[in-house]
Design an enzyme around this catalytic site. Structure first.
Site, PDB file in Angstrom:
ATOM      1  N   MET A   1       8.669 -12.161  11.591  1.00 19.31           N
ATOM      2  CA  MET A   1       9.935 -11.426  11.722  1.00 19.31           C
ATOM      3  C   MET A   1      10.838 -11.711  10.522  1.00 19.31           C
ATOM      4  O   MET A   1      11.939 -12.228  10.633  1.00 19.31           O
ATOM      5  CB  MET A   1      10.619 -11.812  13.036  1.00 19.31           C
ATOM      6  CG  MET A   1      11.846 -10.994  13.404  1.00 19.31           C
ATOM      7  SD  MET A   1      11.550  -9.242  13.633  1.00 19.31           S
ATOM      8  CE  MET A   1      11.386  -9.139  15.425  1.00 19.31           C
ATOM      9  N   GLY A   2      10.339 -11.341   9.341  1.00 14.67           N
ATOM     10  CA  GLY A   2      11.186 -11.405   8.140  1.00 14.67           C
ATOM     11  C   GLY A   2      11.870 -10.061   7.966  1.00 14.67           C
ATOM     12  O   GLY A   2      12.071  -9.331   8.937  1.00 14.67           O
ATOM     13  N   ARG A   3      12.206  -9.750   6.708  1.00 15.10           N
ATOM     14  CA  ARG A   3      12.927  -8.494   6.450  1.00 15.10           C
ATOM     15  C   ARG A   3      12.146  -7.272   6.926  1.00 15.10           C
ATOM     16  O   ARG A   3      12.684  -6.387   7.580  1.00 15.10           O
ATOM     17  CB  ARG A   3      13.195  -8.356   4.951  1.00 15.10           C
ATOM     18  CG  ARG A   3      14.287  -9.238   4.430  1.00 15.10           C
ATOM     19  CD  ARG A   3      14.341  -9.129   2.921  1.00 15.10           C
ATOM     20  NE  ARG A   3      13.216  -9.848   2.363  1.00 15.10           N
ATOM     21  CZ  ARG A   3      13.320 -10.872   1.525  1.00 15.10           C
ATOM     22  NH1 ARG A   3      14.499 -11.258   1.112  1.00 15.10           N
ATOM     23  NH2 ARG A   3      12.254 -11.491   1.068  1.00 15.10           N
TER      24      ARG A   3
ATOM     25  N   THR B   1       0.154  -3.930   7.577  1.00 12.79           N
ATOM     26  CA  THR B   1       0.672  -3.450   6.283  1.00 12.79           C
ATOM     27  C   THR B   1       0.980  -4.639   5.378  1.00 12.79           C
ATOM     28  O   THR B   1       1.711  -4.497   4.397  1.00 12.79           O
ATOM     29  CB  THR B   1       1.968  -2.623   6.467  1.00 12.79           C
ATOM     30  OG1 THR B   1       2.885  -3.385   7.263  1.00 12.79           O
ATOM     31  CG2 THR B   1       1.715  -1.288   7.122  1.00 12.79           C
TER      32      THR B   1
ATOM     33  N   ARG C   1      -1.304  -8.057   4.377  1.00 12.01           N
ATOM     34  CA  ARG C   1      -2.417  -8.382   3.477  1.00 12.01           C
ATOM     35  C   ARG C   1      -3.719  -8.324   4.269  1.00 12.01           C
ATOM     36  O   ARG C   1      -3.784  -8.817   5.412  1.00 12.01           O
ATOM     37  CB  ARG C   1      -2.245  -9.789   2.883  1.00 12.01           C
ATOM     38  CG  ARG C   1      -1.173  -9.914   1.814  1.00 12.01           C
ATOM     39  CD  ARG C   1      -1.550  -9.183   0.524  1.00 12.01           C
ATOM     40  NE  ARG C   1      -0.556  -9.334  -0.536  1.00 12.01           N
ATOM     41  CZ  ARG C   1       0.432  -8.462  -0.792  1.00 12.01           C
ATOM     42  NH1 ARG C   1       0.571  -7.376  -0.049  1.00 12.01           N
ATOM     43  NH2 ARG C   1       1.264  -8.664  -1.800  1.00 12.01           N
TER      44      ARG C   1
ATOM     45  N   GLU D   1      -9.958  -5.278  -1.353  1.00  8.08           N
ATOM     46  CA  GLU D   1      -9.370  -4.007  -1.794  1.00  8.08           C
ATOM     47  C   GLU D   1      -9.919  -3.684  -3.170  1.00  8.08           C
ATOM     48  O   GLU D   1      -9.900  -4.563  -4.031  1.00  8.08           O
ATOM     49  CB  GLU D   1      -7.845  -4.111  -1.848  1.00  8.08           C
ATOM     50  CG  GLU D   1      -7.264  -4.165  -0.464  1.00  8.08           C
ATOM     51  CD  GLU D   1      -5.731  -4.178  -0.432  1.00  8.08           C
ATOM     52  OE1 GLU D   1      -5.106  -4.034  -1.498  1.00  8.08           O
ATOM     53  OE2 GLU D   1      -5.191  -4.339   0.651  1.00  8.08           O
TER      54      GLU D   1
ATOM     55  N   HIS E   1      -3.272   0.899   0.442  1.00  4.80           N
ATOM     56  CA  HIS E   1      -2.186  -0.030   0.070  1.00  4.80           C
ATOM     57  C   HIS E   1      -1.034   0.721  -0.612  1.00  4.80           C
ATOM     58  O   HIS E   1      -0.681   0.441  -1.764  1.00  4.80           O
ATOM     59  CB  HIS E   1      -2.743  -1.145  -0.830  1.00  4.80           C
ATOM     60  CG  HIS E   1      -1.898  -2.400  -0.774  1.00  4.80           C
ATOM     61  ND1 HIS E   1      -2.421  -3.662  -0.910  1.00  4.80           N
ATOM     62  CD2 HIS E   1      -0.556  -2.579  -0.601  1.00  4.80           C
ATOM     63  CE1 HIS E   1      -1.459  -4.561  -0.828  1.00  4.80           C
ATOM     64  NE2 HIS E   1      -0.315  -3.930  -0.635  1.00  4.80           N
TER      65      HIS E   1
HETATM   66  C1  GLV Z   1       2.826  -5.044  -1.757  1.00  4.67           C
HETATM   67  O1  GLV Z   1       1.923  -5.268  -1.018  1.00  4.67           O
HETATM   68  C2  GLV Z   1       3.792  -6.014  -2.154  1.00  4.67           C
HETATM   69  O2  GLV Z   1       3.606  -7.201  -1.869  1.00  4.67           O
HETATM   70  O3  GLV Z   1       4.776  -5.628  -2.788  1.00  4.67           O
END
Ligand code: GLV
Length: 323
Positions: free
Chosen positions: A156-158, A238, A240, A269, A288
Site C-alpha cells: 500500500m504505497g503510492r 503491474t 514486477r 520480459e 509492461h
Molecule cells: C516501471 O515498471 C517502473 O518501475 O517505472
C-alpha cells in the site's frame, strides 16, 4: 570547462533528453533494443553519469567498468531492482528514480487489467474476430462482478493507494492490504484494513500487486498462495514479474484455482514465445506499459534528467534511492 560525460541507454522523451544533450557531453544509444552487456560495459567507461532503464543491470562490474569518476545512476523508472543500491551507496554513487509521475497511469493500468480479466474482454474480442458471435447468449462469456467486492492490495504505497482509491470510489469495494507499514491515509480515507498476506489471499475477490521486487517478495505468489485464493478471484500484477511464479500461475489459471489474471509484467520480459500462459484465454498480458502515457513518460524524462544533471555536478538528487 568541459561538459560532464554521460551515457543514456535509450532514447527518452525530449522533455528530458534535450537538456541532457545541451548540458552534457552525451552519448545516446539509438537502437530500439537495449545495449548488449559487453557494449554497455564499454560505453560507460569514463562517464560521470548514466541514465538507465529497468532493462539495464547496474552492478559492481558495471561500476568498476565506468571508473571512480561515476557520480550518478539515474533510472528512468520508479522501480530500481535492476540496480545494486548497496554497492552504489558504498561507492558514493547517487541513484535516482522517477516516483509520483506514473502513479495514476499505473493504477489505471491495474484497473484496465482487472476489468479486462474480470469481464473477459480480450477473450470476447477474439470471439468476435474469429467470427464465433452468432447470437446474444444468455450463458456466454460470463465474468465476475466488481461492485461491493473485496480488493486485496499487496503493497500500500503510492500506487497501491491510487488503485485502492479507484476500487473504493468506483465500485464501493472493501479494501484489504498487506504491507510492512501502516498506511494511515488508506485506513482513514478508504477504510482499508491491514491484514496478513494469508488473510488477504483468502478473503479478496481481486488481488492487485503493488510492492517492489526484492528477496522478500520474489515468488511470493506461488502455488501455496494461489491455493489460498478464491476460485472466482482475479490476480493482477503491474509491479514486477518475478513477484509471481509463472509456472504456478499457469497451473492456478489452468486448473481453475483462480478465475483469471491480468499481467503488465512477466518473468522473464519479454515473455518467452513458448510460455504456456500465452495459450490461456483467462490471462490478459500487456508488455509492461503501465507508465506509457504522455504525461507519465514526459514526467519521468524530466525527473530522470534533473537527477542526472544534479548528480554529475555532485548535487543532491530530487528523487534519490538509498539502501
Ligand atoms: C516501471 O515498471 C517502473 O518501475 O517505472
Amino acid at each position: 570547462m568541459s561538459q560532464p560525460r554521460v551515457f543514456v541507454t535509450r532514447r527518452i522523451p525530449v522533455a528530458g533528453l534535450d537538456r541532457i544533450e545541451t548540458e552534457c557531453n552525451a552519448e545516446v544509444w539509438q537502437e530500439p533494443l537495449p545495449p548488449p552487456r559487453n557494449l554497455l560495459l564499454e560505453k560507460v567507461v569514463g562517464c560521470d553519469g548514466i541514465l538507465t532503464l529497468l532493462t539495464d543491470k547496474i552492478d559492481a562490474e558495471l561500476m568498476d567498468a565506468a571508473g571512480p569518476q561515476l557520480k550518478v545512476v539515474s533510472n528512468f523508472a520508479v522501480g530500481y531492482n535492476n540496480i545494486d543500491i548497496d554497492e552504489a551507496t558504498k561507492r558514493g554513487i547517487q541513484v535516482g528514480n522517477t516516483p509520483d509521475v506514473l502513479t495514476d497511469a499505473t493504477a489505471d493500468m491495474a484497473m484496465s487489467l482487472m476489468l479486462s480479466a474480470a469481464r473477459r474482454i480480450i477473450e470476447s474480442q477474439d470471439y468476435v474476430r474469429q467470427q464465433q458471435w452468432k447470437t446474444w447468449e444468455p450463458l456466454g462469456l460470463i465474468g465476475q462482478d466488481l461492485v461491493g467486492k473485496t480488493i486485496g492490495i499487496v503493497g500500500m504505497g503510492r500506487i497501491g493507494y491510487a488503485a485502492a482509491k479507484r476500487c473504493r470510489g468506483g465500485w464501493d469495494m472493501k479494501v484489504l492490504y498487506s504491507d510492512h507499514f501502516v498506511n494511515e491515509k488508506a485506513e482513514t480515507g478508504l477504510g482499508a484494513q491491514r491484514v496478513d498476506f494469508e488473510t488477504l489471499l483468502k478473503e479478496s475477490d481481486f488481488v492487485s500487486v503493488h510492492t517492489s521486487l526484492d528477496e522478500t517478495t520474489k515468488g511470493m505468489f506461488n502455488r501455496a498462495a494461489f491455493e489460498l485464493m478464491k476460485p472466482t478471484a482475479v490476480f493482477v500484477n503491474t509491479a514486477r514479474g518475478p513477484i509471481h511464479d509463472q509456472g504456478d500461475l499457469y497451473t492456478a489459471l489452468n486448473t481453475g484455482q483462480i478465475f483469471s489474471a491480468g499481467l503488465d509484467v512477466t518473468d522473464p520480459e519479454p515473455i518467452l514465445p513458448d510460455d504456456p500462459l500465452l495459450t490461456l484465454s483467462n490471462c490478459v498480458i500487456a508488455p509492461h506499459i503501465a507508465s506509457a502515457t504522455v504525461s507519465s513518460r514526459d514526467g519521468m524524462a524530466t525527473i530522470a534528467a534533473d537527477n542526472l544533471l544534479a548528480g554529475v555536478l555532485g548535487q543532491p538528487l530530487q528523487c534519490r534511492v538509498t539502501s
